[in-house]
Motif scaffolding. Sequence first.
Motif, PDB file in Angstrom:
ATOM      1  N   UNK A 217       0.793  -1.223   0.000  1.00 26.04           N
ATOM      2  CA  UNK A 217       0.000   0.000   0.000  1.00 26.04           C
ATOM      3  C   UNK A 217       0.825   1.272   0.000  1.00 26.04           C
ATOM      4  N   UNK A 218       2.144   1.133   0.153  1.00 23.87           N
ATOM      5  CA  UNK A 218       3.033   2.283   0.057  1.00 23.87           C
ATOM      6  C   UNK A 218       3.580   2.811   1.364  1.00 23.87           C
ATOM      7  N   UNK A 219       3.035   2.335   2.502  1.00 28.49           N
ATOM      8  CA  UNK A 219       3.492   2.801   3.802  1.00 28.49           C
ATOM      9  C   UNK A 219       3.840   1.613   4.699  1.00 28.49           C
ATOM     10  N   UNK A 220       4.754   1.781   5.649  1.00 29.28           N
ATOM     11  CA  UNK A 220       5.016   0.704   6.609  1.00 29.28           C
ATOM     12  C   UNK A 220       3.837   0.545   7.567  1.00 29.28           C
ATOM     13  N   UNK A 221       3.670  -0.647   8.119  1.00 26.56           N
ATOM     14  CA  UNK A 221       2.606  -0.861   9.111  1.00 26.56           C
ATOM     15  C   UNK A 221       2.843   0.030  10.324  1.00 26.56           C
ATOM     16  N   UNK A 222       4.105   0.123  10.740  1.00 28.99           N
ATOM     17  CA  UNK A 222       4.473   0.942  11.890  1.00 28.99           C
ATOM     18  C   UNK A 222       5.957   1.255  11.776  1.00 28.99           C
ATOM     19  N   UNK A 223       6.396   2.267  12.490  1.00 28.22           N
ATOM     20  CA  UNK A 223       7.803   2.620  12.457  1.00 28.22           C
ATOM     21  C   UNK A 223       8.640   1.639  13.263  1.00 28.22           C
ATOM     22  N   UNK A 224       9.836   1.379  12.799  1.00 25.55           N
ATOM     23  CA  UNK A 224      10.791   0.544  13.531  1.00 25.55           C
ATOM     24  C   UNK A 224      12.186   1.009  13.153  1.00 25.55           C
ATOM     25  N   UNK A 225      13.027   1.276  14.132  1.00 21.64           N
ATOM     26  CA  UNK A 225      14.383   1.756  13.866  1.00 21.64           C
ATOM     27  C   UNK A 225      15.095   0.806  12.909  1.00 21.64           C
ATOM     28  N   UNK A 226      15.929   1.330  12.001  1.00 25.38           N
ATOM     29  CA  UNK A 226      16.554   0.489  10.978  1.00 25.38           C
ATOM     30  C   UNK A 226      17.784  -0.272  11.439  1.00 25.38           C
ATOM     31  N   UNK A 267      19.826   2.570   4.389  1.00 27.71           N
ATOM     32  CA  UNK A 267      19.584   3.279   3.132  1.00 27.71           C
ATOM     33  C   UNK A 267      18.099   3.572   2.949  1.00 27.71           C
ATOM     34  N   UNK A 268      17.249   2.563   3.214  1.00 28.95           N
ATOM     35  CA  UNK A 268      15.805   2.754   3.080  1.00 28.95           C
ATOM     36  C   UNK A 268      15.287   3.839   4.011  1.00 28.95           C
ATOM     37  N   UNK A 269      15.867   3.924   5.202  1.00 23.77           N
ATOM     38  CA  UNK A 269      15.407   4.893   6.201  1.00 23.77           C
ATOM     39  C   UNK A 269      16.077   6.256   6.045  1.00 23.77           C
ATOM     40  N   UNK A 270      16.981   6.370   5.076  1.00 22.17           N
ATOM     41  CA  UNK A 270      17.692   7.632   4.892  1.00 22.17           C
ATOM     42  C   UNK A 270      18.639   7.942   6.028  1.00 22.17           C
ATOM     43  N   UNK A 271      19.227   6.889   6.615  1.00 20.02           N
ATOM     44  CA  UNK A 271      20.098   7.054   7.784  1.00 20.02           C
ATOM     45  C   UNK A 271      21.511   6.523   7.524  1.00 20.02           C
TER      46      UNK A 271
END
Length: 335
Positions: A217-226, A267-271
């Motif tokens: 759907x384009x969004x994560x279910x919830x945030x989780x540190x990478x 990389x995915x998280x921009x970190x």
Amino acid sequence: MELKLPEHYDPRLTIRETQDAIKYIRDTFQKELGREMNLERISAPLFVEHSSGLNDNLNGTERPVAFDMPELPGETLEVVHSLAKWKRMALKEYGFQPGEGLYTNMNAIRRDEKLDNLHSCYVDQWDWEKVITKEERNLDTLKATVRQIFKIIRHMQHEVWYKYPEAVKLLPKDIYFITTQELENLYPDKTPKERENLITREHGCVFLMQIGDKLAGGKPHDGRAPDYDDWKLNGDILFWFEHLNCALEISSMGIRVDEVSLAEQLEKAGCSDRRSLPYHKMLLDGELPCTIGGGIGQSRLCMLLLDRAHIGEVQASIWPKEMRKACKEHNIFLL
């Protein structure tokens, strides 16, 4: 979630009896956890240096409680959000081997938490971590560990029933496994929290897997540190909670990132800038052991087993005056 006030609520134990039950659950559960999972009790820090990269940044928006010290010029110290990274360093430093692990008391202050029945600015949990082999970084290991924790929680229900039969909450006999993508496929028109509630109400207890990456759907279910859980090998243990008509998260856990999944997730998280931090450099260089670990909420577990409507009934924290007044009027006595 706003404050919920169940009608005709009865805590069934006095405040002093509740305090006795809290101590019993905490003392008994950590002994069972250590014995059943081969975990040793160790001491852990309340705060870490910002420059170490050891603090958990949660969803990336929460502000840690921070301070400085004259003896450490130029350094900022942060109250831990969790010990996810620190535990892995400790396993290496203390010489733990595959199949061996540790657990500790983790106390945190989350200043940005919205206060309601389930959320407090004070967090207390058993943080645990265990060394595994490279070959054990798989779904079978994750599921087997989840079932082991579920079994310990179920056993605690029986222990509490012997001492406080009038107060204990009866738990489901099994735990159901489902991924966040499977859950989105089931309920594409619902929000993540609505999906969690629907699936947990149906099964009683659920392990919701693969949290952090984007779904179809384009969004994560919830945030989780990478930089601690592998997003393909993690999840939350949820119990259905009738008083609040919602899923109650008891544990967040998972197999930890290796050098490959860490690089991908940063990389995915921009970190990607975190690659230069001491902890991350060690991990990318393959210097840390493969581990599985997580946190189990101490107050959340007491709340679940004693069937309480507010986390403030089982922990001493800070609450708005209006909330204290409303709770007292509905027979909810906050410590």
